[in-house]
Write a protein that holds these residues in place. Structure first.
Motif, PDB file in Angstrom:
ATOM      1  N   MET A   1     -17.884   6.050  29.071  1.00 43.16           N
ATOM      2  CA  MET A   1     -16.657   5.946  28.471  1.00 43.16           C
ATOM      3  C   MET A   1     -15.474   6.498  29.436  1.00 43.16           C
ATOM      4  SD  MET A   1     -14.668   4.991  26.207  1.00 43.16           S
ATOM      5  CE  MET A   1     -15.086   4.632  24.664  1.00 43.16           C
ATOM      6  N   ILE A   2     -15.864   7.685  30.117  1.00 46.28           N
ATOM      7  CA  ILE A   2     -14.706   8.615  30.725  1.00 46.28           C
ATOM      8  C   ILE A   2     -15.685   8.604  32.234  1.00 46.28           C
ATOM      9  CG2 ILE A   2     -13.261  10.421  31.351  1.00 46.28           C
ATOM     10  CD1 ILE A   2     -13.470  10.863  28.500  1.00 46.28           C
ATOM     11  N   GLU A   3     -15.063   8.052  33.252  1.00 43.85           N
ATOM     12  CA  GLU A   3     -15.875   8.293  34.415  1.00 43.85           C
ATOM     13  C   GLU A   3     -14.821   8.903  35.711  1.00 43.85           C
ATOM     14  OE1 GLU A   3     -18.157   4.616  36.125  1.00 43.85           O
ATOM     15  OE2 GLU A   3     -17.406   3.845  34.193  1.00 43.85           O
ATOM     16  N   VAL A   4     -14.858   9.883  36.120  1.00 44.55           N
ATOM     17  CA  VAL A   4     -14.363  10.697  37.338  1.00 44.55           C
ATOM     18  C   VAL A   4     -14.772  10.369  38.386  1.00 44.55           C
ATOM     19  CG1 VAL A   4     -13.348  12.842  37.934  1.00 44.55           C
ATOM     20  CG2 VAL A   4     -13.221  12.124  35.310  1.00 44.55           C
ATOM     21  N   GLN A   5     -14.420   9.762  39.396  1.00 44.70           N
ATOM     22  CA  GLN A   5     -14.934   9.577  40.558  1.00 44.70           C
ATOM     23  C   GLN A   5     -14.446   9.998  42.030  1.00 44.70           C
ATOM     24  OE1 GLN A   5     -15.113   5.252  40.169  1.00 44.70           O
ATOM     25  NE2 GLN A   5     -16.625   5.033  38.821  1.00 44.70           N
ATOM     26  N   HIS A   6     -15.022  10.793  42.678  1.00 43.05           N
ATOM     27  CA  HIS A   6     -14.836  11.513  43.804  1.00 43.05           C
ATOM     28  C   HIS A   6     -13.163  11.795  43.891  1.00 43.05           C
ATOM     29  CE1 HIS A   6     -18.371  10.499  45.221  1.00 43.05           C
ATOM     30  NE2 HIS A   6     -18.447   9.147  44.851  1.00 43.05           N
ATOM     31  N   VAL A   7     -12.774  12.529  42.839  1.00 45.29           N
ATOM     32  CA  VAL A   7     -11.211  13.256  42.676  1.00 45.29           C
ATOM     33  C   VAL A   7     -10.996  14.274  43.616  1.00 45.29           C
ATOM     34  CG1 VAL A   7      -9.673  13.862  41.156  1.00 45.29           C
ATOM     35  CG2 VAL A   7     -10.796  11.970  40.630  1.00 45.29           C
ATOM     36  N   THR A   8     -10.008  14.133  44.425  1.00 45.75           N
ATOM     37  CA  THR A   8      -9.516  15.291  45.189  1.00 45.75           C
ATOM     38  C   THR A   8      -7.991  15.500  44.812  1.00 45.75           C
ATOM     39  OG1 THR A   8     -11.127  14.873  46.960  1.00 45.75           O
ATOM     40  CG2 THR A   8      -9.150  16.183  47.500  1.00 45.75           C
ATOM     41  N   LYS A   9      -7.382  16.708  44.687  1.00 47.31           N
ATOM     42  CA  LYS A   9      -5.946  16.915  44.514  1.00 47.31           C
ATOM     43  C   LYS A   9      -5.516  18.012  45.181  1.00 47.31           C
ATOM     44  CE  LYS A   9      -2.005  16.513  42.479  1.00 47.31           C
ATOM     45  NZ  LYS A   9      -1.300  15.434  42.699  1.00 47.31           N
ATOM     46  N   ILE A  60     -11.112   4.910  32.128  1.00 42.86           N
ATOM     47  CA  ILE A  60     -11.111   4.871  30.766  1.00 42.86           C
ATOM     48  C   ILE A  60     -11.805   4.063  30.227  1.00 42.86           C
ATOM     49  CG2 ILE A  60     -10.122   5.984  28.810  1.00 42.86           C
ATOM     50  CD1 ILE A  60      -9.860   7.957  30.981  1.00 42.86           C
ATOM     51  N   ASP A  61     -12.966   3.842  29.720  1.00 44.73           N
ATOM     52  CA  ASP A  61     -13.607   2.736  29.216  1.00 44.73           C
ATOM     53  C   ASP A  61     -13.317   1.589  30.119  1.00 44.73           C
ATOM     54  OD1 ASP A  61     -14.840   1.312  27.289  1.00 44.73           O
ATOM     55  OD2 ASP A  61     -12.959   0.903  25.762  1.00 44.73           O
ATOM     56  N   GLY A  62     -13.818   1.787  31.528  1.00 43.91           N
ATOM     57  CA  GLY A  62     -13.676   0.769  32.385  1.00 43.91           C
ATOM     58  C   GLY A  62     -12.238   0.377  33.102  1.00 43.91           C
ATOM     59  N   VAL A  63     -11.321   0.964  32.230  1.00 47.95           N
ATOM     60  CA  VAL A  63      -9.873   0.580  32.767  1.00 47.95           C
ATOM     61  C   VAL A  63      -9.343   1.830  33.644  1.00 47.95           C
ATOM     62  CG1 VAL A  63      -7.646   0.236  32.127  1.00 47.95           C
ATOM     63  CG2 VAL A  63      -9.366  -0.283  30.405  1.00 47.95           C
ATOM     64  N   ASP A  64      -8.802   1.454  34.979  1.00 47.70           N
ATOM     65  CA  ASP A  64      -8.212   2.510  35.854  1.00 47.70           C
ATOM     66  C   ASP A  64      -6.931   2.784  35.289  1.00 47.70           C
ATOM     67  OD1 ASP A  64      -6.945   3.687  38.102  1.00 47.70           O
ATOM     68  OD2 ASP A  64      -8.438   2.750  39.465  1.00 47.70           O
ATOM     69  N   ILE A  65      -6.817   4.310  35.190  1.00 47.76           N
ATOM     70  CA  ILE A  65      -5.746   4.868  34.739  1.00 47.76           C
ATOM     71  C   ILE A  65      -4.581   4.827  35.364  1.00 47.76           C
ATOM     72  CG2 ILE A  65      -6.146   7.321  35.831  1.00 47.76           C
ATOM     73  CD1 ILE A  65      -5.120   7.186  32.084  1.00 47.76           C
ATOM     74  N   ALA A  74      -3.714   4.244  26.210  1.00 50.31           N
ATOM     75  CA  ALA A  74      -3.692   4.013  24.816  1.00 50.31           C
ATOM     76  C   ALA A  74      -4.939   4.220  24.360  1.00 50.31           C
ATOM     77  CB  ALA A  74      -3.635   2.498  24.554  1.00 50.31           C
ATOM     78  N   LYS A  75      -6.042   4.510  24.942  1.00 43.17           N
ATOM     79  CA  LYS A  75      -7.413   4.738  24.633  1.00 43.17           C
ATOM     80  C   LYS A  75      -7.429   6.165  24.651  1.00 43.17           C
ATOM     81  CE  LYS A  75      -9.544   0.883  27.143  1.00 43.17           C
ATOM     82  NZ  LYS A  75      -9.966   0.160  25.860  1.00 43.17           N
ATOM     83  N   ILE A  76      -6.566   7.092  25.080  1.00 41.99           N
ATOM     84  CA  ILE A  76      -6.722   8.655  24.971  1.00 41.99           C
ATOM     85  C   ILE A  76      -5.823   9.224  24.072  1.00 41.99           C
ATOM     86  CG2 ILE A  76      -6.337  10.551  26.573  1.00 41.99           C
ATOM     87  CD1 ILE A  76      -6.941   8.860  28.952  1.00 41.99           C
ATOM     88  N   GLY A  77      -6.295  10.128  23.371  1.00 41.63           N
ATOM     89  CA  GLY A  77      -5.230  11.109  22.583  1.00 41.63           C
ATOM     90  C   GLY A  77      -5.508  12.437  23.404  1.00 41.63           C
TER      91      GLY A  77
END
Ligand SMILES: Nc1ncnc2c1ncn2[C@@H]1O[C@H](COP(=O)(O)OP(=O)(O)OP(=O)(O)O)[C@@H](O)[C@H]1O
Length: 307
Positions: A1-9, A60-65, A74-77
């Motif tokens: 449902m939520i996928e965080v992939q190789h995030v750098t900030k 988020i559910d397959g959709v790139d934020i 719209a899928k997130i609270g």
């Protein structure tokens, strides 16, 4: 449902997140645990699309934020650490305002009443937010996050500043919301995360240092299991017998009739140990898991953290 992939900030020269990846499956309550400054809020802000990652992807559910922010949001609270409440509004007016802002398509009156019932604020619906306790304000923030029935809830340190009774209430609420929503919630308090979450993702200095089911976390951190045993019989017989069991890596003698057995993670050696010691005529007086406690694991992993 939520996928965080190789995030750098990066914030200027500060690397707040360094190649982090984790997932939250549908219906899972995942705790993002780390000391202050570990990168929890930055992660939450990136997942919710309020901040863009330097590198990496969030789905988020397959959709790139970043590619489809409207559809993904719209899928997130989202309940930020300090909910942006309009304190001069009444609770009901504020929720109506957020309902309109989110362009929720459900029947307004009924939906707001339903959400107020879920978070137990119906009794204060006509009160001005300014006059509410911190616990009630937090619930109003949670109600705002729930408007529109988003499948995903992101809660940033939702119990900070609450008294013990309010903390217990909010934890209960999060647990019950977990039945219908995928939840990621952050905290720097281990006992809190372990009380509420199915899975814990530990973050320290912008890196993920552990990711496991709550009840398997300490084992996954130490990389092996440890059993403490008390056994009667000659030391050499006991050691030799236990050493023949599949999965046992090392047998160490402690004081008296006590032994420590290290075994490969994921293998259950207890029955094997029972059988070989029974055969050898050495009665087991005590056998228990000697793994690190979650507290010990957390400290071990976050030593040198900013907290
Ligand atoms: N806007 C910013 N500019 C520069 N550095 C920042 C900024 N926001 C956060 N940082 C730094 O990034 C790192 C991670 O911060 P973040 O707020 O994500 O941590 P946190 O785990 O949420 O901590 P806390 O619980 O204290 O909020 C810290 O070193 C912090 O000082």
């Amino acid at each position: 449902m939520i996928e965080v992939q190789h995030v750098t900030k990066r914030y200027g020269s500060v690397k707040a997140l360094d190649d982090i990846s984790f997932t939250a499956d549908s219906g899972e309550v995942v705790g993002l645990l780390g000391p202050n400054g570990a990168g929890k809020s930055t992660t939450m802000n990136i997942i919710t699309g309020y901040l863009s990652a330097g590198e990496g992807t969030v789905l988020i559910d397959g959709v790139d934020i970043l590619e489809h922010p409207k559809q993904a949001k719209a899928k997130i609270g989202y309940l930020p650490e300090i909910p942006p409440l309009y304190v001069d509004m009444t609770v009901r007016r504020y929720l109506e305002f957020i309902f309109d802002l989110k362009k929720v398509k459900l029947p307004k009156k009924e939906h707001i009443a339903e959400v107020m019932t879920i978070v137990k604020i119906s009794d204060v619906e006509s009160r001005v937010i300014r006059n509410l306790s911190k616990g009630y304000r937090q619930r109003v923030g949670l109600a705002a996050a729930l408007l529109g029935n988003p499948p995903v809830l992101i809660l940033d340190e939702p119990t900070v500043g609450l008294d013990p009774k309010q903390i217990i209430d909010i934890r209960k609420l999060i647990k019950s919301l977990g039945k219908k929503h995928t939840i990621i919630f952050s905290s720097h308090v281990l006992s809190e995360v372990s009380a509420v979450c199915d899975r814990i993702v530990m973050i320290n200095n912008g890196k993920i240092v552990a990711d496991a089911a709550t009840d398997k976390l300490s084992e996954s951190i130490s990389g092996e299991g440890i059993l403490a045993l008390e056994v009667e019989g000659a030391v050499s017989t006991v050691r030799e017998a236990i050493g023949t069991v599949d999965g046992v890596k090392r047998v160490s003698k402690a004081a008296g009739n006590n032994y420590t057995v290290e075994y490969e993670s994921g293998v259950d050696v207890r029955r094997g140990i029972f059988n070989v010691l029974a055969k050898a005529g050495c009665p087991i007086l005590m056998m228990r898991s000697g793994n690190l406690t979650l507290e010990e694991s957390f400290l071990k992993l976050t030593e040198g953290g900013a907290d």
